[in-house]
Scaffold this motif. Structure first.
Motif, mmCIF file in Angstrom:
data_model
loop_
_atom_site.group_PDB
_atom_site.id
_atom_site.type_symbol
_atom_site.label_atom_id
_atom_site.label_comp_id
_atom_site.label_asym_id
_atom_site.label_seq_id
_atom_site.Cartn_x
_atom_site.Cartn_y
_atom_site.Cartn_z
ATOM 1 N N ALA A 89 0.736 -1.149 0.088
ATOM 2 C CA ALA A 89 -0.079 -0.136 -0.054
ATOM 3 C C ALA A 89 0.861 1.207 -0.089
ATOM 4 N N HIS A 90 0.381 2.101 -0.670
ATOM 5 C CA HIS A 90 1.062 3.428 -0.471
ATOM 6 C C HIS A 90 0.320 4.430 0.219
ATOM 7 N N VAL A 91 0.569 5.270 0.836
ATOM 8 C CA VAL A 91 0.021 6.436 1.464
ATOM 9 C C VAL A 91 0.655 7.747 1.177
ATOM 10 N N ILE A 92 -0.129 8.652 0.636
ATOM 11 C CA ILE A 92 0.311 10.246 0.395
ATOM 12 C C ILE A 92 0.090 11.186 1.324
ATOM 13 N N ILE A 93 0.858 11.893 1.885
ATOM 14 C CA ILE A 93 0.611 13.004 2.908
ATOM 15 C C ILE A 93 1.099 14.324 2.477
ATOM 16 N N ARG A 94 0.683 15.134 3.011
ATOM 17 C CA ARG A 94 1.689 16.486 3.175
ATOM 18 C C ARG A 94 2.438 16.402 4.568
ATOM 19 N N GLY A 95 3.812 16.377 3.992
ATOM 20 C CA GLY A 95 4.934 16.478 5.239
ATOM 21 C C GLY A 95 6.087 16.121 4.769
ATOM 22 N N GLN A 96 7.184 15.988 5.700
ATOM 23 C CA GLN A 96 8.562 15.640 5.230
ATOM 24 C C GLN A 96 8.926 14.650 6.126
ATOM 25 N N VAL A 97 9.835 13.743 5.626
ATOM 26 C CA VAL A 97 10.473 12.689 6.419
ATOM 27 C C VAL A 97 11.450 13.132 7.559
ATOM 28 N N PRO A 98 10.933 12.863 8.783
ATOM 29 C CA PRO A 98 11.767 13.178 9.772
ATOM 30 C C PRO A 98 13.231 12.492 9.770
ATOM 31 N N GLY A 99 14.249 13.095 9.954
ATOM 32 C CA GLY A 99 15.593 12.224 10.355
ATOM 33 C C GLY A 99 15.966 12.011 8.892
ATOM 34 N N ASP A 100 17.055 11.107 8.976
ATOM 35 C CA ASP A 100 17.591 10.367 7.601
ATOM 36 C C ASP A 100 17.453 9.274 7.233
ATOM 37 N N ARG A 101 16.639 8.486 8.125
ATOM 38 C CA ARG A 101 16.489 6.921 7.734
ATOM 39 C C ARG A 101 15.186 6.919 6.883
ATOM 40 N N ARG A 102 15.416 6.193 5.748
ATOM 41 C CA ARG A 102 14.128 6.240 4.766
ATOM 42 C C ARG A 102 13.757 4.880 4.618
ATOM 43 N N ARG A 103 14.095 3.765 5.007
ATOM 44 C CA ARG A 103 13.769 2.518 4.981
ATOM 45 C C ARG A 103 13.999 1.567 6.065
ATOM 46 N N THR A 104 13.050 0.626 6.449
ATOM 47 C CA THR A 104 13.558 -0.417 7.595
ATOM 48 C C THR A 104 12.598 -1.529 7.455
#
Length: 832
Positions: A120-135
């Motif tokens: 599933a993909h969720v699209i929001i208004r916002g920015q990723v906090p910190g530097d980690r993008r995957r887990t």
């Protein structure tokens, strides 16, 4: 597989010119979603706005075909962020993992199913906090990715029930979810964070640490490694560079492993091998874990290009995982079903294998194509009213040099050569007779033209009719009967087809030249010249209008072309690189055989004369098969159909292959899907060939084919399908990846030799290889040490080798790379 419903995509996304299309390509044996510029059809970049387009342009490009779906690019200039929940949904039941359902519910913004239906993909208004993008979540492949720039999401419009149809502001919720899901590993402080690492210099933030390292004595080397330029830093492989940078980070962080790992993940050297393989991170750390750490008066020269002693290599891993498979190029092959073949072909095929020492598949496809060429267009298979097929095949054998292609060809060719020699004698007699008539006709035509100039009216018309008759005699030059050619342009093939009843065969062991010509070698524009090949596979009307006004067009109402072409793997890879070859359906029309190397010894035995004669007689009888006739007496192909049980069996196989094609869509390359879709036709064609061979060799009537004959043809088709998977795997390989499989086999077979090499060097009797070994002995045809490093790196990334980290020796630029061999690899891994 989900179908797109683009109208559900929110207007705030559709209104932005940040759209691409994408298609699946095979890279290193893995399906990869390649972004495509909708305007040009060339590869796009998620960081280059010039390669994006409007939503409408992307949808239009998708509907034209050639791409899988559309995608939205996230940029730093828009307010959007995408959250990708991977492998969290059962596509059969629709059940979603509870934790993922909770994420969707809390974000409460527009959400849709992924293209595979499993995420599933969720699209929001916002920015990723910190530097980690995957887990990763757990050990079953579930995961979370968050991106707000430099990436694109494949969009389907399949909105998740209960979610808003708009993109909502959700920064605070995102911050909380990010903190919850990304906490298992040591958190990486950002370059602006002020918190020092325990045991490290208390005054240095991450930004200050990087800046200080960049101004040190070896700062230029550090800076190059930090931005990912490992070659510019003087390293022969990225693994060496990884060790050098990690050693520097260990120094500057005061030996803080967690902080050094986190900083490394922010560098330009970070890659999937680093982020996904804990064993690689740990081995690299172990190689640099000793020595001084930062204090104000110290300088460091750990892999930074200065002289230092050689560090002993790290030990091989204590536990080895299961290596990644090499690609579909190593797909297992089905046994060749000689029992399905007519006796005249099966006996010959088995004797070729026994006496020449080749694989079963090479003569198997060769015999099928030989019979197909001999039949020409004298047979037509009616699957149902209005659905007919000629039994012509395009066969392509793919083998390395020395794999018996030419000897097999020499066994198959004699019946055709004998027929053409005989026909040439008849042709020479007819040509002499025509020349005599033509000379007389030319003289008469000249005399009549003089007479016509002096008369008018009815007398003039009578003389014109006599002149036309003389010109008819002159024009009726007999043409040499031709069954097959091996080196002709499409126009020359078309002319020969026109003069030989609309049918021709191509038979050559030099496939490279055939495909160069088809690829446009002789066209002024350099574009592929495939139209005749495409039309003559399906007997579709074809016309070629000539460039010269005084030359009549070549017109073929129902052209039939059959072919057996033998070539080498590099030619197949070149074909796969051509968009025209892939997208036109040209590759889908071929039956491939890509057998494993036989490596056999020279065979003393020869093919028994009785078997050879039985084969030659069957092929000659196919060539001489009389035509059927239309009601007006003109020649016509024999029309054969299917019995009711034969038709039901064929329809069942058709639907089975169609399901396989549907399941492969979006996973395998589009050209392979086209190939799968055409396989049911091949079942009918092979069944027709078998019936014709039994008709001429065993006296079986040319009648409707039953279920048993369709079963036999399907067995052969499935064997060819296993080779087809290999062929399309080879098409997607780079030369380095193609050599990786061959090199692994060479290493696996030379373990004792490698142990002896390492013992002489004082490293003990370890199963390990150096690039210079590969270069020195020429394994896998590798020509230099740099190429050897690249191919060994591929094997290491896939887990067949483990690279030992060593540091530069005293000589400037000298590298010491060592790769341990997997001690217990899967059996199929070393059998290309």
């Amino acid at each position: 597989m989900t179908k797109p419903t683009f109208s559900k995509i929110p207007s705030e996304l559709r209104d932005r010119p940040q759209w691409v299309v994408w298609k699946l390509v095979d890279r290193d044996g893995k399906p990869t979603k390649l972004p495509i510029d909708p305007k040009t059809g060339r590869p796009a970049s998620s960081t280059d706005a010039a390669t994006w387009a409007s939503f409408d342009e992307a949808v239009a490009a998708h509907e034209r075909g050639g791409s899988s779906d559309i995608g939205f690019v996230f940029t730093a200039d828009d307010p959007f962020c995408g959250v990708d929940l991977d492998h969290v949904r059962d596509p059969q039941t629709g059940a979603v993992e509870p934790w993922a359902r909770d994420v969707v519910k809390r974000l409460n913004s527009y959400a849709e199913l992924s293209q595979s239906g499993t995420g599933a993909h969720v699209i929001i208004r916002g920015q990723v906090p910190g530097d980690r993008r995957r887990t990763s979540i757990g050990s079953t492949g579930q995961g979370v990715e968050m991106y707000d720039s430099g990436r694109y999401f494949c969009m389907t419009g399949r909105q998740l029930a209960g979610t808003p149809g708009t993109v909502e502001e959700r920064q605070e919720v995102l911050n909380t979810i990010h903190a919850e899901l990304f906490h298992p590993e040591p958190a990486a402080t950002t370059l602006t964070a002020a918190a020092p690492a325990a045991g490290g210099p208390p005054s240095l933030t991450d930004r200050e640490l990087v800046e200080k390292a960049g101004t040190a004595k070896n700062g230029a080397t550090f800076a190059a490694l930090w931005r990912g330029d490992w070659q510019g830093a003087g390293h022969g492989s990225q693994s060496d560079a990884d060790a050098a940078l990690l050693g520097m980070l260990r120094f500057w962080t005061g030996g803080d492993k967690g902080r050094a790992f986190a900083l490394f993940a922010q560098s330009g050297l970070s890659r999937e091998k680093w982020t996904e393989r804990e064993d690689y991170r740990e081995r690299t750390w172990a190689a640099v874990a000793s020595g001084e750490v930062y204090h104000p008066a110290a300088t460091v020269s750990l892999g930074g290009g200065e002289k230092s002693g050689t560090v002993a290599p790290s030990n091989p891993p204590g536990e080895w995982g299961v290596p990644e498979p090499f690609s579909a190029a190593g797909a297992p092959l089905a046994p060749w079903p000689w029992e399905a073949f007519p006796a005249a072909l099966a006996e010959m095929g088995k004797e070729i294998v026994r006496t020449i020492g080749t694989s079963d598949a090479l003569p198997g496809l060769g015999l099928l194509c030989a019979a197909s060429i001999a039949l020409r267009n004298k047979l037509k298979i009616e699957i149902k009213k209005g659905h007919v097929q000629f039994p012509n095949l395009y066969g392509l054998t793919v083998l390395a040099p020395g794999e018996k292609k030419t000897p097999v060809g020499k066994v198959l060719l004699p019946p055709f050569q004998e027929w053409q020699w005989e026909q040439r004698e008849v042709y020479v007699v007819a040509l002499r007779a025509w020349k005599a008539k033509a000379r007389v006709a030319k003289v008469r035509a000249t005399e009549l033209e003089k007479q016509a100039a002096a008369v008018e009216g009815e007398k003039a018309r009578a003389i014109e009719a006599q002149i036309a008759e003389q010109e008819r005699i002159i024009a009726e030059k007999p043409m040499p009967p031709v069954l097959l050619v091996n080196d002709s342009t499409p126009e020359a093939i078309a002319r020969l087809m026109r003069d030989n009843g609309g049918a021709l065969g191509v038979f050559t062991s030099e496939g490279r030249k055939v495909f160069q010509i088809a690829g446009g070698r002789y066209t002024k524009s350099g574009e592929a010249d495939l139209s005749l090949w495409l039309a003559a596979y399906s007997a579709d009307y074809w016309r070629c209008d000539r460039a010269s006004a005084d030359r009549e067009p070549i017109e073929l109402p129902e052209p039939v072309l059959a072919a057996l072409v033998m070539t080498q793997p590099d030619t197949l890879r070149t074909l796969g690189e051509s968009a025209e070859m892939r997208e036109s359906g040209f590759l889908a029309r071929w039956d491939f055989v890509c057998p494993s190397s036989t490596g056999g010894h020279y065979r003393v035995a020869s093919i028994p004369p009785a078997t050879d004669r039985k084969y030659r007689d069957a092929i000659r009888k196919l060539i001489d098969l009389p035509w059927a006739a239309y009601p007006d007496g003109t020649p016509a192909p024999h029309l054969i159909g299917l019995t009711p049980d034969g038709f039901e069996r064929w329809r069942g196989y058709h639907d089975e292959l169609a399901r396989e094609a549907e399941q492969a869509a979006g996973i395998m390359p589009p050209a392979f899907i086209q190939y799968l879709v055409k396989l049911p036709e091949r079942v009918a064609r092979i069944a027709g060939i078998f019936r014709a061979v039994r008709h001429v060799a065993e006296g079986l009537p040319l009648g409707a084919m039953d279920a048993g004959e369709i079963d036999a043809a399907y067995m052969v088709t499935l064997a060819l399908l296993s080779h087809g998977k290999r062929a399309f795997g080879l098409m997607g390989q780079s030369p380095d990846h193609a050599k990786a499989r061959v090199l692994w086999r060479a290493l696996d077979e030379r373990r004792e030799k490698l142990r002896a090499e390492r013992e002489r060097e004082g490293l003990g009797r370890v199963e390990a290889v150096k690039p210079k070994d590969v270069h020195r002995y020429g394994w896998a045809g590798i020509e230099d040490t740099e190429e050897a490093r690249r191919v060994l790196e591929i094997l290491s990334t896939k887990g067949w080798l483990s690279d030992a980290i060593t540091l530069p020796g005293a000589a400037k630029g000298q590298q010491h790379c060592l790769f341990y061999l997997h001690p217990n690899p899967p059996k199929e891994g070393g059998k290309p």
